[in-house]
Design a protein around this motif. Sequence first.
Motif, mmCIF file in Angstrom:
data_model
loop_
_atom_site.group_PDB
_atom_site.id
_atom_site.type_symbol
_atom_site.label_atom_id
_atom_site.label_comp_id
_atom_site.label_asym_id
_atom_site.label_seq_id
_atom_site.Cartn_x
_atom_site.Cartn_y
_atom_site.Cartn_z
ATOM 1 N N GLU A 34 0.828 -1.209 0.000
ATOM 2 C CA GLU A 34 0.000 0.000 0.000
ATOM 3 C C GLU A 34 0.867 1.265 0.000
ATOM 4 O O GLU A 34 0.496 2.286 -0.547
ATOM 5 C CB GLU A 34 -0.885 0.008 1.262
ATOM 6 N N GLU A 35 2.043 1.177 0.623
ATOM 7 C CA GLU A 35 2.877 2.375 0.736
ATOM 8 C C GLU A 35 3.628 2.663 -0.560
ATOM 9 O O GLU A 35 4.028 3.780 -0.828
ATOM 10 C CB GLU A 35 3.906 2.225 1.871
ATOM 11 N N ASN A 36 3.851 1.624 -1.390
ATOM 12 C CA ASN A 36 4.580 1.842 -2.640
ATOM 13 C C ASN A 36 3.721 2.602 -3.636
ATOM 14 O O ASN A 36 2.515 2.673 -3.513
ATOM 15 C CB ASN A 36 4.981 0.493 -3.260
ATOM 16 N N SER A 37 4.397 3.112 -4.661
ATOM 17 C CA SER A 37 3.653 3.895 -5.653
ATOM 18 C C SER A 37 3.093 3.022 -6.769
ATOM 19 O O SER A 37 2.399 3.521 -7.635
ATOM 20 C CB SER A 37 4.576 4.954 -6.249
ATOM 21 N N SER A 38 3.420 1.750 -6.783
ATOM 22 C CA SER A 38 2.957 0.901 -7.881
ATOM 23 C C SER A 38 2.787 -0.539 -7.439
ATOM 24 O O SER A 38 3.558 -1.044 -6.623
ATOM 25 C CB SER A 38 3.951 0.951 -9.040
ATOM 26 N N TYR A 39 1.794 -1.172 -8.001
ATOM 27 C CA TYR A 39 1.590 -2.599 -7.788
ATOM 28 C C TYR A 39 2.069 -3.416 -8.991
ATOM 29 O O TYR A 39 1.925 -4.627 -9.008
ATOM 30 C CB TYR A 39 0.110 -2.904 -7.550
#
Lengths: 113, 615
Positions: A34-39
């Motif tokens: 959730e904290e990252n900018s991309s999945y």
Amino acid sequence: MNSTDEMKGKEIEKLRVWALDNVQLGVFLREGSEENSSYYEARDDESTYIGEYDFNTLPELEKMFDELFNLQFDRKVKKVVGVCAMRCGRDLKTSNKENLTVKDSLPEHIYVF
Amino acid sequence: MYVLGISALYHDAAAALIEDDDIIAAAQEERFTRKKHDKSIPVNAIRYCLEEAKIKVDQISAVVYYDNPILMTERFLANLQYSGKDSDDLLDFSFKSIFNEKIWIHRLLEKELGGLGIAGKLYVTEHHISHAASAFFPSPFKKAAIITMDGVGEWATTTLGYGEDNKIKIIKEINYPHSLGLLYSAFTYYCGFKVNSGDYKLMGLAPYGEPVYVQLIKDKLIDIKEDGSYRLHLEYFDYIYGRAMTNERFAELFGGPRRQPEDIITKREMDMAASVQKVLEEIMILTVRHMKRLVGNEVENLVLAGGVALNCVANGKIVKEKIFKNIWVQPAAGDAGGALGAALFYYYQYCEKKRKSDGIHDKQCGTYLGPQYEADEIEAYLNKMGYTYVKYEHLEELYERVAELIDEGKVIGLFEGRMEFGPRALGNRSIIADPRSPEMQSKLNLKIKYRESFRPFAPSVLRDKAEQYFDMECDSPYMLICADVKDELRSRFELQESMIETEGNLLPVVNKVRSVIPAVTHVDYSARVQTVSAESNSVYYGIIKAFEEKTGCGVVINTSFNVRGEPIVCTPEDAYLCFMRTEMDVLVLENMILYKEEQQELEETTDWRKLYELD
């Protein structure tokens, strides 16, 4: 129930027990949170884009599992799955053309995948 | 070099045959078996492809299947591990199909074909590689960004890739269980439509609703990043356990149990459809923007495939954004097109064959890739059966007569040329009628298609007149892009007021005139447009042109030639039966016209309504 169905029932039961004993809620966890900018996951490997598909024996099938599976499954479950496949495959040798595919008996609300 | 591609065992089995860089034939199995979405080994489609090329199996260089069973088995095992004690349904529903069929696809095909071509072994491509190949290789482009989105292949559910000349490469992907296609299908299921085939109905319902649930969806069901990537909150979905798409937690969010099929559609379903459609569009547009950043300004082209690419409303929004200059969508964007993609990938990328592209013309042949029946063959059939018909020696006279009949308000079954490959009828297996008639939408729905009334019909328009009727600057030969009816052609129509007046009953709402072509104007003024050129289909173009010359209207209604639950007709016999079973007025079979009033009553020993499961 005939002996083929009994045999398949045993294989299904082995897989059921394996699932129970090897629960892994994190099996689908991928890089990114959730904290990252991309999945998105980066994809570099092209080796599975296309390939020959052929096996006749259990060792050949297990070799394909070893070559293609990315997830780490123990040898035991690969054997169980391989045996499932080989035992079900016996039906193909004896069945006639009209019976070559499983009749569509999935309930309507189940997504086919 | 002949290469045969095959899709089967999931959705929409199909076969496609290429000879070098030409697509010779492609067809879905359902058209032959008359079983909608037939997923069994496509023996009839394969037979047709070989007959079309006049070859036998031992002349095929390679047979290529569009999915990798080993990778799929890995996903199945992962699913079992996730499910643990809740794995019963997964095992019960999946075991047979995996271990009796999918894993043995090589032997099944070998047995069915009597061999696997010159190679002697089956090749398999990854599912999304098949989709990506079906999108890029037939496209007009030398270079293009590639986006594929569907429910799931083996693992991937969304891929971003790049194609240049004869190669494609996947750069990024999103994997199961996170899937935009499965999210949409979850809503399809919850709103009471068929989970494996009803997504297009949800799309058609969306304009009736208000997107009031968008924030709820984003808060509870899916997390979306700025680059279009997403992750589902799995606690609201049950498909991982091999059960229904949604669970009680999902139902609680939307105020109660799902709608049952054939129940009245309420505002809740309309609003849910509107909401998930908006979320899907948002994700797709973010994805396309991200794709553009990845490939850079020099790449002007985007190609799309995978079942989500059949969402023509979203495609229309992508076109409007003008992120890419050109967009091409594989007409058989679902699993059927995977057969074509598999064959093309083998030829171009695996065999490293040269690929020619001029930037303008695609290689899809108008997607008219199925069987055709010569006029004398049809005439012999009609004579044998004793059916009354009028034969036209000159095509111009045929066009004028059909145009006259459309103007008289007749509903016409049109059967010409090669059958279309993909879900859309594009004039060769179509029912056509006058779009100016306010009653025609209801008439077609209730007396011909026997289907729900809220679903709109689509227009076919002369390519050079498209911009007179619709806000569109691009071509749409495959009916995969929605555009709005031009402002000056619209009538004032307040949807929500109408819905209140009718207390949610959609039939009177549908009947309200919304434009000068009301039968093909949806309640939000959108239309799923097919642009027709003389080059792509001279007969269909000739008919519409004659209608325009007679009436000034260069648009006709185009709906697929079938009744509800039936696959699109394939043979002249299928066409005649559909004609006689409905209140269609006229049937055109190549250069022969049959009038309903001149036909003997059809005698059937079974009730045809029981033949087809309602879709």
